[in-house]
Design an enzyme around this catalytic site. Structure first.
Site, short mmCIF file in Angstrom:
data_model
loop_
_atom_site.label_atom_id
_atom_site.label_comp_id
_atom_site.label_asym_id
_atom_site.label_seq_id
_atom_site.Cartn_x
_atom_site.Cartn_y
_atom_site.Cartn_z
CG HIS A 26 -76.75 59.81 -32.83
ND1 HIS A 26 -76.23 60.93 -33.13
CD2 HIS A 26 -76.85 59.10 -33.94
CE1 HIS A 26 -75.87 60.90 -34.40
NE2 HIS A 26 -76.15 59.56 -34.78
CB THR A 53 -66.93 48.53 -19.63
OG1 THR A 53 -66.76 47.23 -19.11
CG2 THR A 53 -67.05 48.57 -20.96
#
Length: 408
Positions: free
Chosen positions: A379, A327
């Site tokens: 994560h 993006t």
């Protein structure tokens, strides 16, 4: 006999849609393949075209109504047929408007001049469908020319972009008024997915900065030759980032993976989603097999997606899938941000504004075009070491573009 106007068959990933815009009113004449109504889904705006010439006889689903796949939207009647769903006040007007056409059809050759007939036949127009403006309803040469011109303009009208979402209202100073505008399905779905990503992922963002000097010098040197060689395709920065991301994804396959239940799915290809802002909300079309694409193919693909997004022409297939997203908030002047991962992907790269800043290079302070990069990642799947190493790899590839060619 009335022809049913039905909602398109939605893909499995789309449960239902909303009637966004009716482009015709009951009683309006409709040409075959002319756009009648737009159906907005969670991902795209789908157009419903007329199956035949006729008159819009009835609207079953009004704007804002929810529709299922293949559900009845309205009915199309034959030209001159009575209009079932037209308001009472509009019915006499519709009947009056149909009267000249009916009279024209009844008298046929008697009211059609030879010149007008020849023009109509050469233009592929049914002479009986032309409403005459001459004396006694006679079809003149000018009427025939206008009808042929209208037919030529019809495809362009049918291909016009879907109406944009309601814009934010502009109020005068001192106004204490409020305006309530329904959220588009696309924007509502984007909001839902963003909240879902934040609530289901262990999301973390790591930052770095990249010196864009070498990429900008390369682009400045070859942009004219590049555009000439590749038939008008312009060389931008996105293609460098896409190719650098592809190379980094090959080296760190976990960043290109996704979680499916208790399984980790590793992808042997790089489908890069490119976030594009449109009037209806954020969309992420996908460059499939970006590892096989050249810089020119990447730039052309992104330019095509941008145009389709503005025109509301992106298909569901073009926005389905993707293993990694990029993006570019720098387009709007963003200096730094923490992008949100697009599930089920595991990471997203955020680009930002290029700013001339003083940096220390070889013990000297120099002015360089610098850009902050942000990598948000899940994560649960990607360790901090992998995320940082991935971002450093992109930084190294961009600061020395020759590495992309040498694969080092």
């Amino acid at each position: 006999m009335a022809i049913e106007i039905k909602a398109p068959t939605f893909p499995e990933s789309v449960a239902d849609g909303t009637v966004a815009t009716w482009h015709k009113k009951p009683g309006d004449a409709v040409k075959r393949d002319e756009l009648i109504v737009d159906i907005e889904t969670d991902k795209v705006v789908m157009e419903v075209l007329a199956e035949a010439d006729g008159v819009l006889a009835e609207i079953v689903k009004n704007e804002g109504d929810t529709v299922l796949s293949g559900e009845l939207l309205g009915k199309l009647g034959a030209a001159g047929a009575a209009v079932a769903a037209a308001p009472a006040a509009a019915a006499p007007a519709a009947a009056a408007a149909a009267a000249p056409a009916a009279a024209a059809a009844a008298s046929d050759d008697a009211i059609l001049s030879p010149a007008a007939r020849k023009i109509a036949e050469e233009g592929g127009i049914d002479p009986n469908a032309i409403v005459g403006t001459g004396k006694g309803g006679r079809v003149t040469k000018e009427d025939a020319v206008a009808a042929v011109a209208a037919k030529s303009a019809a495809p362009a009208a049918a291909a016009k972009p879907a109406a944009p979402a309601a814009e934010a209202p502009v109020f005068a100073a001192g106004d204490r008024v409020e305006k309530r505008v329904p959220m588009t399905r696309l924007r509502a779905k984007v909001a839902e997915r963003l909240v879902e990503a934040q609530s289901t992922m262990a999301m973390l963002t790591t930052f770095n900065e990249v010196d864009m000097h070498e990429v900008m010098a390369l682009r400045s040197k070859y942009k004219d030759l590049f555009e000439k060689t590749h038939n008008g395709v312009r060389l931008g920065f996105m293609s460098f980032f896409v190719k650098a991301a592809v190379e980094a994804l090959k080296r760190f396959p976990a960043v290109n993976a996704s979680i499916d239940g208790n399984d980790i799915v590793y992808h042997g290809y790089q489908d890069i989603g490119v976030a594009v802002s449109s009037d209806r909300g954020l969309v992420v079309p996908v460059l499939r097999n970006a590892e096989l694409m050249s810089l020119a193919e990447v730039e052309n693909g992104i330019a095509t997606f941008g145009k389709k997004a503005r025109d509301g022409k992106l298909s569901i297939e073009e926005m389905t899938g993707g293993t990694f997203t990029i993006t570019n908030g720098g387009t709007f002047g963003s200096m730094m941000s923490t992008p949100i991962v697009n599930p089920p992907q595991a990471a997203i790269l955020g680009m930002h504004n290029i700013i001339q800043r003083p940096v220390a290079i070889n013990g000297q302070v120099v002015i360089r075009p610098m850009m902050y990069l942000a990598l948000s990642y899940d994560h649960r799947l990607i360790d901090g070491k992998e995320a940082v190493s991935f971002l450093v790899t992109i930084k190294n590839l961009l600061e020395d573009p020759a590495r992309l060619l040498l694969d080092i």
